[in-house]
Scaffold this motif. Sequence first.
Motif, PDB file in Angstrom:
ATOM      1  N   THR A 254     -35.941  31.043  64.011  1.00 23.83           N
ATOM      2  CA  THR A 254     -35.439  29.866  64.716  1.00 23.83           C
ATOM      3  C   THR A 254     -33.927  29.841  64.653  1.00 23.83           C
ATOM      4  OG1 THR A 254     -37.398  28.635  64.128  1.00 23.83           O
ATOM      5  CG2 THR A 254     -35.480  27.353  64.803  1.00 23.83           C
TER       6      THR A 254
ATOM      7  N   THR B 129     -30.182  28.824  64.197  1.00 24.54           N
ATOM      8  CA  THR B 129     -29.635  27.848  63.274  1.00 24.54           C
ATOM      9  C   THR B 129     -28.132  27.770  63.418  1.00 24.54           C
ATOM     10  OG1 THR B 129     -29.432  29.527  61.557  1.00 24.54           O
ATOM     11  CG2 THR B 129     -31.456  28.244  61.582  1.00 24.54           C
ATOM     12  N   THR B 130     -27.547  26.764  62.752  1.00 23.05           N
ATOM     13  CA  THR B 130     -26.109  26.660  62.653  1.00 23.05           C
ATOM     14  C   THR B 130     -25.725  27.073  61.253  1.00 23.05           C
ATOM     15  OG1 THR B 130     -26.074  24.835  64.209  1.00 23.05           O
ATOM     16  CG2 THR B 130     -24.141  25.106  62.835  1.00 23.05           C
TER      17      THR B 130
ATOM     18  N   ALA C 297     -27.638  30.289  69.405  1.00 26.38           N
ATOM     19  CA  ALA C 297     -28.514  29.767  70.462  1.00 26.38           C
ATOM     20  C   ALA C 297     -28.803  30.883  71.457  1.00 26.38           C
ATOM     21  CB  ALA C 297     -27.858  28.575  71.160  1.00 26.38           C
TER      22      ALA C 297
ATOM     23  N   PRO D 116     -32.137  24.948  71.422  1.00 23.92           N
ATOM     24  CA  PRO D 116     -30.815  25.284  70.883  1.00 23.92           C
ATOM     25  C   PRO D 116     -29.775  25.569  71.969  1.00 23.92           C
ATOM     26  CG  PRO D 116     -32.522  26.403  69.649  1.00 23.92           C
ATOM     27  CD  PRO D 116     -33.188  25.806  70.850  1.00 23.92           C
TER      28      PRO D 116
ATOM     29  N   ARG E 244     -28.659  22.310  73.418  1.00 26.17           N
ATOM     30  CA  ARG E 244     -27.732  21.633  72.497  1.00 26.17           C
ATOM     31  C   ARG E 244     -26.346  22.282  72.544  1.00 26.17           C
ATOM     32  NH1 ARG E 244     -32.340  21.325  69.033  1.00 26.17           N
ATOM     33  NH2 ARG E 244     -31.682  23.217  67.922  1.00 26.17           N
TER      34      ARG E 244
END
Length: 381
Positions: free
Chosen positions: A3, A5-6, A48, A193, A196
């Motif tokens: 997944t 992530t930041t 992303a 993502p 966003r």
Amino acid sequence: MPTPTTTGPGPTPQPGPLTGFTIGVTAVRRRDELTALLARYGAQVVEAPALRIMPLADDLALREATGACLAAPLDYVVATTGVGWRGWMSAADGWGLGAALAETCRRAVVLSRGPKATGAVRASGLGEGFSPDSEATDELLTWLLARPLAGRRIAVQEHGVPLAGFAAALRRRGAEVISVPVYRWGPPDDPAPVRRLVEQTVRRQVHALAFTSAPAVTAFVAIAEADRQREPLLDALRSDVLVVCVGALCARPFTELGVAAALPERGRLGSMVRLLAQTLPGRGRRELVLGDATLTLQGNAVLADGESRWLSPRGAAVLRALAERPGRVLSRADLLRTAWPDAGADEHAVEAAVGRLRVALGPYGTLIHTVPKRGYRLAAA
């Protein structure tokens, strides 16, 4: 696929050239490598992936194209990407067709687009008959069109998207063209993502976007358009958010959209990260002099005494507004217009943001003075 992530380094005793900057990464292939390089320079990374790569082993279209290549001798074979060529050879080996495909290509003239494709061709035991100095597919087409093509069989290894115009030009000259879709792009497993990241870009909450393929650029803009954010996105990319592409081919969709993308001298991830490290610190950097000490506002971080303190994007916007006019009182309304340009916040939001900013600045929080009934000012030269 993990997944997205930041990630980011947080406060570090030795800030890097990208400390304080948030960079969006849309890559699928080599995403971990690019993220690690950026983090090593001190950046915070928003991952992303804008696309996903369809698996090769079960790709019926690739197997059918390989069979067509083996059905009769080939005259020309076009290798467009190193990873695509290696994927094709590997998939053929898995089907028990590797030796036959290599022999068919050996008897043809192999054209390779750029050093990566050339390296992959040579690594497979073959040699290239022509490779242009640039990495432009157009030069390969020009070379082919200068030769008699009627009745010739040409295999074109595609690189994620169909080369419809390339194949059509060859067919108009009488060639039989076999399009080899070695790897194909599909929509991301999770588009959230990317959506966003589009929103963060529109809000100027990222400082740069890094792209490694033209299809990722196209997909990113398409997702923005689906969310009715296309024009706000392009406005951000034309003004405040730096776009860096690994090469000219990757940047072509941006060029067509009127967005100027920065390009490294060499089309390598390391060169792209070094370009970011050279370019971003000069954008919006502020220095605050406090007697013998100097604080540097860089991106969303304050650097002082060999350490870095990360701020929220809103806190950094407030501090930057104050730093642009040190000593001058800015009202809450002034700060609302500067740091909340697209939000329906009220002046209480300013008070809360200043409070959090003072906490984040630690011992330097006392630099922000409250001027009763007027606003705030920064006590620095």
